[in-house]
Design a protein around this motif. Structure first.
Motif, PDB file in Angstrom:
ATOM      1  N   LYS A   1       0.822  -1.205   0.000  1.00  0.00           N
ATOM      2  CA  LYS A   1       0.000   0.000   0.000  1.00  0.00           C
ATOM      3  C   LYS A   1       0.858   1.258   0.000  1.00  0.00           C
ATOM      4  O   LYS A   1       0.548   2.239  -0.679  1.00  0.00           O
ATOM      5  CB  LYS A   1      -0.924   0.008   1.219  1.00  0.00           C
ATOM      6  N   LEU A   2       1.921   1.257   0.749  1.00  0.00           N
ATOM      7  CA  LEU A   2       2.801   2.422   0.795  1.00  0.00           C
ATOM      8  C   LEU A   2       3.464   2.653  -0.559  1.00  0.00           C
ATOM      9  O   LEU A   2       3.583   3.796  -1.027  1.00  0.00           O
ATOM     10  CB  LEU A   2       3.844   2.221   1.899  1.00  0.00           C
ATOM     11  N   GLU A   3       3.878   1.544  -1.247  1.00  0.00           N
ATOM     12  CA  GLU A   3       4.496   1.684  -2.561  1.00  0.00           C
ATOM     13  C   GLU A   3       3.473   2.212  -3.556  1.00  0.00           C
ATOM     14  O   GLU A   3       3.795   3.023  -4.438  1.00  0.00           O
ATOM     15  CB  GLU A   3       5.055   0.336  -3.022  1.00  0.00           C
ATOM     16  N   ALA A   4       2.220   1.735  -3.460  1.00  0.00           N
ATOM     17  CA  ALA A   4       1.189   2.228  -4.369  1.00  0.00           C
ATOM     18  C   ALA A   4       0.953   3.708  -4.183  1.00  0.00           C
ATOM     19  O   ALA A   4       0.811   4.475  -5.152  1.00  0.00           O
ATOM     20  CB  ALA A   4      -0.116   1.440  -4.142  1.00  0.00           C
ATOM     21  N   LEU A   5       0.927   4.155  -2.923  1.00  0.00           N
ATOM     22  CA  LEU A   5       0.774   5.577  -2.671  1.00  0.00           C
ATOM     23  C   LEU A   5       1.947   6.368  -3.223  1.00  0.00           C
ATOM     24  O   LEU A   5       1.783   7.475  -3.752  1.00  0.00           O
ATOM     25  CB  LEU A   5       0.626   5.815  -1.156  1.00  0.00           C
ATOM     26  N   ARG A   6       3.132   5.846  -3.095  1.00  0.00           N
ATOM     27  CA  ARG A   6       4.299   6.532  -3.654  1.00  0.00           C
ATOM     28  C   ARG A   6       4.175   6.684  -5.161  1.00  0.00           C
ATOM     29  O   ARG A   6       4.463   7.740  -5.736  1.00  0.00           O
ATOM     30  CB  ARG A   6       5.573   5.761  -3.304  1.00  0.00           C
ATOM     31  N   ARG A   7       3.741   5.577  -5.852  1.00  0.00           N
ATOM     32  CA  ARG A   7       3.606   5.651  -7.304  1.00  0.00           C
ATOM     33  C   ARG A   7       2.544   6.674  -7.709  1.00  0.00           C
ATOM     34  O   ARG A   7       2.715   7.423  -8.674  1.00  0.00           O
ATOM     35  CB  ARG A   7       3.249   4.262  -7.851  1.00  0.00           C
ATOM     36  N   GLN A   8       1.455   6.735  -6.932  1.00  0.00           N
ATOM     37  CA  GLN A   8       0.423   7.712  -7.255  1.00  0.00           C
ATOM     38  C   GLN A   8       0.943   9.136  -7.110  1.00  0.00           C
ATOM     39  O   GLN A   8       0.641  10.008  -7.908  1.00  0.00           O
ATOM     40  CB  GLN A   8      -0.796   7.505  -6.340  1.00  0.00           C
ATOM     41  N   VAL A   9       1.743   9.357  -6.063  1.00  0.00           N
ATOM     42  CA  VAL A   9       2.292  10.693  -5.867  1.00  0.00           C
ATOM     43  C   VAL A   9       3.260  11.053  -6.984  1.00  0.00           C
ATOM     44  O   VAL A   9       3.288  12.178  -7.501  1.00  0.00           O
ATOM     45  CB  VAL A   9       2.986  10.781  -4.486  1.00  0.00           C
ATOM     46  N   THR A  11       3.316   9.821 -10.076  1.00  0.00           N
ATOM     47  CA  THR A  11       2.678   9.920 -11.394  1.00  0.00           C
ATOM     48  C   THR A  11       1.635  11.025 -11.461  1.00  0.00           C
ATOM     49  O   THR A  11       1.185  11.372 -12.555  1.00  0.00           O
ATOM     50  CB  THR A  11       2.012   8.580 -11.728  1.00  0.00           C
ATOM     51  N   ARG A  12       1.216  11.577 -10.332  1.00  0.00           N
ATOM     52  CA  ARG A  12       0.187  12.615 -10.381  1.00  0.00           C
ATOM     53  C   ARG A  12       0.823  13.923 -10.850  1.00  0.00           C
ATOM     54  O   ARG A  12       1.728  14.453 -10.209  1.00  0.00           O
ATOM     55  CB  ARG A  12      -0.459  12.785  -9.015  1.00  0.00           C
ATOM     56  N   GLU A  13       0.298  14.448 -11.935  1.00  0.00           N
ATOM     57  CA  GLU A  13       0.919  15.615 -12.558  1.00  0.00           C
ATOM     58  C   GLU A  13       0.505  16.922 -11.890  1.00  0.00           C
ATOM     59  O   GLU A  13       1.202  17.924 -12.022  1.00  0.00           O
ATOM     60  CB  GLU A  13       0.518  15.652 -14.046  1.00  0.00           C
ATOM     61  N   GLU A  14      -0.673  16.955 -11.206  1.00  0.00           N
ATOM     62  CA  GLU A  14      -1.101  18.236 -10.654  1.00  0.00           C
ATOM     63  C   GLU A  14      -0.297  18.646  -9.416  1.00  0.00           C
ATOM     64  O   GLU A  14      -0.423  19.762  -8.938  1.00  0.00           O
ATOM     65  CB  GLU A  14      -2.597  18.179 -10.275  1.00  0.00           C
ATOM     66  N   LEU A  15       0.532  17.753  -8.884  1.00  0.00           N
ATOM     67  CA  LEU A  15       1.372  18.104  -7.732  1.00  0.00           C
ATOM     68  C   LEU A  15       2.622  18.822  -8.210  1.00  0.00           C
ATOM     69  O   LEU A  15       3.244  18.413  -9.195  1.00  0.00           O
ATOM     70  CB  LEU A  15       1.764  16.844  -6.952  1.00  0.00           C
ATOM     71  N   ASP A  16       2.991  19.867  -7.506  1.00  0.00           N
ATOM     72  CA  ASP A  16       4.232  20.574  -7.850  1.00  0.00           C
ATOM     73  C   ASP A  16       5.407  19.785  -7.283  1.00  0.00           C
ATOM     74  O   ASP A  16       5.245  18.923  -6.411  1.00  0.00           O
ATOM     75  CB  ASP A  16       4.207  21.996  -7.300  1.00  0.00           C
ATOM     76  N   PRO A  17       6.621  20.047  -7.738  1.00  0.00           N
ATOM     77  CA  PRO A  17       7.795  19.294  -7.255  1.00  0.00           C
ATOM     78  C   PRO A  17       7.992  19.381  -5.748  1.00  0.00           C
ATOM     79  O   PRO A  17       8.362  18.403  -5.105  1.00  0.00           O
ATOM     80  CB  PRO A  17       8.949  19.938  -8.030  1.00  0.00           C
ATOM     81  N   ALA A  18       7.732  20.559  -5.162  1.00  0.00           N
ATOM     82  CA  ALA A  18       7.933  20.717  -3.718  1.00  0.00           C
ATOM     83  C   ALA A  18       6.958  19.855  -2.933  1.00  0.00           C
ATOM     84  O   ALA A  18       7.318  19.161  -1.982  1.00  0.00           O
ATOM     85  CB  ALA A  18       7.773  22.183  -3.330  1.00  0.00           C
ATOM     86  N   GLY A  19       5.670  19.841  -3.344  1.00  0.00           N
ATOM     87  CA  GLY A  19       4.689  19.024  -2.655  1.00  0.00           C
ATOM     88  C   GLY A  19       4.976  17.548  -2.824  1.00  0.00           C
ATOM     89  O   GLY A  19       4.801  16.751  -1.892  1.00  0.00           O
ATOM     90  N   ARG A  20       5.425  17.147  -4.070  1.00  0.00           N
ATOM     91  CA  ARG A  20       5.761  15.745  -4.295  1.00  0.00           C
ATOM     92  C   ARG A  20       6.929  15.312  -3.402  1.00  0.00           C
ATOM     93  O   ARG A  20       6.905  14.227  -2.806  1.00  0.00           O
ATOM     94  CB  ARG A  20       6.094  15.544  -5.768  1.00  0.00           C
ATOM     95  N   ALA A  21       7.953  16.187  -3.299  1.00  0.00           N
ATOM     96  CA  ALA A  21       9.111  15.850  -2.462  1.00  0.00           C
ATOM     97  C   ALA A  21       8.713  15.751  -0.989  1.00  0.00           C
ATOM     98  O   ALA A  21       9.170  14.871  -0.265  1.00  0.00           O
ATOM     99  CB  ALA A  21      10.209  16.904  -2.655  1.00  0.00           C
ATOM    100  N   GLU A  22       7.844  16.655  -0.529  1.00  0.00           N
ATOM    101  CA  GLU A  22       7.405  16.625   0.876  1.00  0.00           C
ATOM    102  C   GLU A  22       6.627  15.359   1.168  1.00  0.00           C
ATOM    103  O   GLU A  22       6.814  14.690   2.191  1.00  0.00           O
ATOM    104  CB  GLU A  22       6.541  17.845   1.169  1.00  0.00           C
ATOM    105  N   ALA A  23       5.731  14.950   0.212  1.00  0.00           N
ATOM    106  CA  ALA A  23       4.948  13.737   0.403  1.00  0.00           C
ATOM    107  C   ALA A  23       5.845  12.509   0.437  1.00  0.00           C
ATOM    108  O   ALA A  23       5.667  11.602   1.277  1.00  0.00           O
ATOM    109  CB  ALA A  23       3.906  13.611  -0.704  1.00  0.00           C
ATOM    110  N   LEU A  24       6.831  12.449  -0.476  1.00  0.00           N
ATOM    111  CA  LEU A  24       7.753  11.315  -0.477  1.00  0.00           C
ATOM    112  C   LEU A  24       8.558  11.261   0.821  1.00  0.00           C
ATOM    113  O   LEU A  24       8.826  10.185   1.374  1.00  0.00           O
ATOM    114  CB  LEU A  24       8.682  11.410  -1.690  1.00  0.00           C
ATOM    115  N   GLY A  25       8.957  12.462   1.344  1.00  0.00           N
ATOM    116  CA  GLY A  25       9.685  12.485   2.619  1.00  0.00           C
ATOM    117  C   GLY A  25       8.847  11.958   3.768  1.00  0.00           C
ATOM    118  O   GLY A  25       9.329  11.232   4.632  1.00  0.00           O
TER     119      GLY A  25
END
Length: 206
Positions: A1-9, A11-25
């Protein structure tokens, strides 16, 4: 489930790089915390098994210790009963001796204080009756001694004031007598002047 959430984050294009990096962190931190929790749970399970084995080994020893402790407690209670009786006797004896000492000291203090109060009362009565030559002899630095000193000083001051007042009255009486003599002399002179003529020295006619 955690890996699936990572892939969604990712691959989701509407997220900016900063938000994507924060979510991955955050995902990384959550993954580390979950791993640590699993390790802690495993360690606690192992410790619980160890504690169970130790408890089975310690139970006979604890039962023996309980029996020995109960016997010692019984002997201690018996000794404490005798000790409490002996202590009660000593306390009663000490209380009686202390009460006797308090009564004796109280009587001595009462006699000492009462005699001083009687002396002060007699002194006050003599001063009230007009005898200002008396004094009370009561040495000491306690309250009654200080009161006696204050009363003696007050009596001396009153005596000095009375003596000075009598002297002033005597001097004023002499001064008034002298004034009266002078006034009588002037009245006689006026009477003579009113009866004789100032130029001839003959008696005036009425």
């Amino acid at each position: 489930k955690l890996e699936a959430l990572r892939r969604q984050v990712v691959t989701r294009e509407e997220l900016d790089p900063a938000g994507r990096a924060e979510a991955l962190g955050l995902f990384e931190a959550f993954d580390k915390i979950a791993s640590r929790l699993l390790d802690v749970v495993a360690a606690m399970s192992a410790n619980a098994n160890d504690f169970s084995l130790q408890a089975k080994a310690v139970d006979p020893i604890s039962d023996e210790l309980k029996r020995i402790t109960a016997a010692e407690v019984a002997r201690a209670k018996e000794r404490s009963v005798w000790a409490s009786r002996i202590a009660g006797g000593f306390i009663l004896l000490s209380a009686l001796l202390g009460l006797g000492c308090v009564i004796v000291v109280g009587r001595m203090l009462h006699a000492a204080v009462t005699s001083k109060i009687v002396a002060l009362t007699q002194f006050a009565g003599s001063v009230r009756d007009g005898n200002l030559d008396v004094s009370v002899d009561m040495p000491g630095n306690d309250e009654l001694g200080n009161l006696a000193g204050s009363l003696n000083a007050m009596n001396r001051r009153i005596r000095d004031l009375v003596v000075n007042l009598e002297e002033k009255v005597r001097l004023r009486t002499l001064e008034l007598a002298e004034k009266n003599r002078e006034l009588d002399k002037k009245n006689q002179e006026l009477a003579v002047v009113s009866l004789t003529d100032r130029l001839t020295g003959l008696c005036n006619r009425r």
